[in-house]
Design an enzyme around this catalytic site. Structure first.
Site, short mmCIF file in Angstrom:
data_model
loop_
_atom_site.label_atom_id
_atom_site.label_comp_id
_atom_site.label_asym_id
_atom_site.label_seq_id
_atom_site.Cartn_x
_atom_site.Cartn_y
_atom_site.Cartn_z
N ASP A 1 8.49 -44.42 -93.04
CA ASP A 1 7.97 -44.87 -91.86
C ASP A 1 8.60 -45.92 -91.02
OD1 ASP A 1 5.71 -43.46 -92.09
OD2 ASP A 1 4.34 -45.03 -92.70
N CYS B 1 -4.59 -22.71 -95.69
CA CYS B 1 -5.83 -23.38 -95.11
C CYS B 1 -6.90 -22.04 -94.88
CB CYS B 1 -5.63 -24.00 -93.46
SG CYS B 1 -4.99 -25.55 -93.73
N CYS C 1 -10.62 -21.85 -93.36
CA CYS C 1 -11.35 -23.08 -93.70
C CYS C 1 -11.07 -23.89 -92.37
CB CYS C 1 -10.44 -23.88 -94.99
SG CYS C 1 -11.50 -25.21 -95.12
N CYS D 1 -12.10 -29.70 -92.23
CA CYS D 1 -11.59 -31.20 -91.81
C CYS D 1 -12.07 -31.20 -90.18
CB CYS D 1 -10.14 -31.33 -91.96
SG CYS D 1 -9.01 -30.02 -91.50
N CYS E 1 -14.82 -34.03 -89.15
CA CYS E 1 -14.16 -35.33 -88.64
C CYS E 1 -15.18 -36.25 -87.79
CB CYS E 1 -13.02 -35.13 -87.67
SG CYS E 1 -12.44 -36.38 -86.80
N CYS F 1 -9.21 -40.60 -83.03
CA CYS F 1 -8.97 -40.63 -84.48
C CYS F 1 -9.53 -42.18 -85.01
CB CYS F 1 -7.75 -40.40 -85.19
SG CYS F 1 -7.43 -40.49 -86.65
N CYS G 1 -11.07 -36.41 -93.48
CA CYS G 1 -10.39 -35.06 -93.33
C CYS G 1 -9.90 -34.57 -94.85
CB CYS G 1 -9.53 -35.08 -92.18
SG CYS G 1 -7.95 -36.17 -92.37
N CYS H 1 -11.34 -31.85 -97.69
CA CYS H 1 -10.29 -30.87 -98.03
C CYS H 1 -10.39 -30.40 -99.40
CB CYS H 1 -9.15 -31.35 -97.63
SG CYS H 1 -7.59 -29.83 -97.74
S1 SF4 Z 1 -9.92 -28.99 -94.87
FE1 SF4 Z 1 -7.92 -28.71 -95.71
S2 SF4 Z 1 -7.80 -26.58 -96.31
FE2 SF4 Z 1 -9.48 -26.88 -94.81
S3 SF4 Z 1 -8.56 -26.65 -92.74
FE3 SF4 Z 1 -8.48 -28.75 -93.05
S4 SF4 Z 1 -6.33 -29.01 -94.10
FE4 SF4 Z 1 -6.88 -26.83 -94.27
#
Ligand code: SF4
Length: 357
Positions: A143, A198, A201, A204, A208, A224, A254, A258
């Site tokens: 970073d 992903c 799905c 996230c 959020c 955010c 988020c 997941c």
């Molecule tokens: S929660 Fe995880 S798997 Fe689902 S869209 Fe978001 S990043 Fe992808």
């Protein structure tokens, strides 16, 4: 061995480096060219054009360097990307978010600052490589430079970019830090991770708290909670404050929702274990810390970065979202005459929330 000595077998050397990296506490390593795919540079340009970076002006600076990482280190041929898991075992996450009188601190920030630890280990690894092959040039980054570390990690095969824009690994989820070692050695590169798991799905994006993931792979930092509580030095937009709940430093939502984080491995690094009861503190107790206590208890912690004023601002917002009780009201009243206009304004807002309940 002098630098003009013939190079050893690069395949064998890479395998040795992988072993040394594991011994130094890294869970994975991948090798890529010192390049960033054009599609990722274009993605960054579009993100900046939409002003999604908020006040993080540094994100817009050095675009040419971000696009051409080899320029960061003369002669760089490869970037070694490393994964270090950081989730401490047995810390409450979802439960804590449901206890509004308690403070939620992003799991990566509960212990000591990771920058120092990872840089030290990468430097040690670089020296081990040089002890084997002689001086061929390396430089460690965590970073600390304009590096597009996520696309580079994807190129190195460490995982794919989730819709929340973090890298996900199928076996380990996403609760990990990344670090890079630039090297002038022509090590064999790994296969880029091109599959995106992903699928359909959108958890996230849906979960959020502030709706910051405005489209797949597009996080509007200005919404955010991580940005609002850490990078942002000014006032937190009023319409977002009630949505922040008890999140006082960063946010993990988020990642928590997941499905791939079912596979998260907890860390054994002592530096990443919670300090000063930060994983189970009441908001009121943290709000009562004096500046001296803040400086003493956040020494060597990433929280120090936000500073005392932002710390009080963030907790004031969380106290405004906490259930009404005498302790909350008297803690807020005690800061109503804070010398900081910023703190005063957030404290007034929080008191107003309780008065209008
Ligand atoms: S929660 Fe995880 S798997 Fe689902 S869209 Fe978001 S990043 Fe992808």
């Amino acid at each position: 061995m002098p630098s003009d000595s013939p190079l050893p077998d690069m395949e064998k050397l890479t395998e040795k480096i992988r072993i040394w990296a594991r011994e130094l506490g890294f869970q994975a390593m991948g090798v890529s060219k010192a390049e960033v795919p054009e599609r990722d540079v274009e993605h960054l340009k579009q993100w900046l054009a939409k002003s999604f970076h908020g006040d993080m002006g540094y994100m817009a600076q050095h675009l040419a360097l971000r696009a051409n990482p080899a320029e960061l280190h003369p002669g760089a041929l490869r970037v070694l990307s490393f994964r270090m898991d950081y989730l401490p075992a047995e810390t409450e996450t979802v439960k804590l978010l449901g206890e509004p009188e308690k403070a939620y601190v992003s799991r990566y920030a509960l212990g000591r600052d990771y920058h120092k630890l990872i840089r030290k280990r990468l430097t040690q690894l670089g020296k081990q490589i040089e002890a084997e092959v002689g001086e061929h040039g390396f430089r460690a980054f965590v970073d600390s430079a304009p590096i597009m570390e996520r696309p580079i990690a994807q190129q190195a095969g460490l995982g794919w970019m989730g819709k929340h824009s973090l890298i996900i690994n199928r076996q380990a989820g996403s609760f990990f830090f990344l670090g890079e070692l630039f090297t002038n050695l022509p090590l064999p590169v790994d296969e880029p991770y091109e599959t995106n798991h992903c699928g359909r799905c959108t958890s996230c994006m849906d979960k959020c708290p502030t709706g910051a993931i405005v489209a797949p792979y597009q996080v509007d930092a200005r919404r955010c909670i991580s940005y609002l509580t850490i990078e942002n030095k000014g006032s937190i937009p009023e319409e977002l404050r009630p949505l922040m709940g008890n999140r006082i430093y960063g946010c993990d939502d988020c990642q928590l929702v997941c499905p791939w984080n079912r596979f998260t491995k907890s860390t054994k690094e002592s530096d990443f274990q919670p300090r000063h009861n930060l994983d189970a503190s009441d908001l009121v107790d943290l709000f009562n810390w004096t500046e001296e206590q803040f400086l003493e208890r956040t020494a060597g912690s990433p929280i120090r970065r936000a500073g005392y004023e932002s710390w009080l601002r963030n907790i004031a917002v969380a106290l405004g979202n906490a259930p009404f009780c005498d302790d909350v009201i008297s803690a807020l009243n005690s800061r109503l005459n804070s010398p900081s206009k910023l703190v005063k304004e957030h404290v007034s807002w929080a008191l107003h929330q309780h008065l209008t309940d």
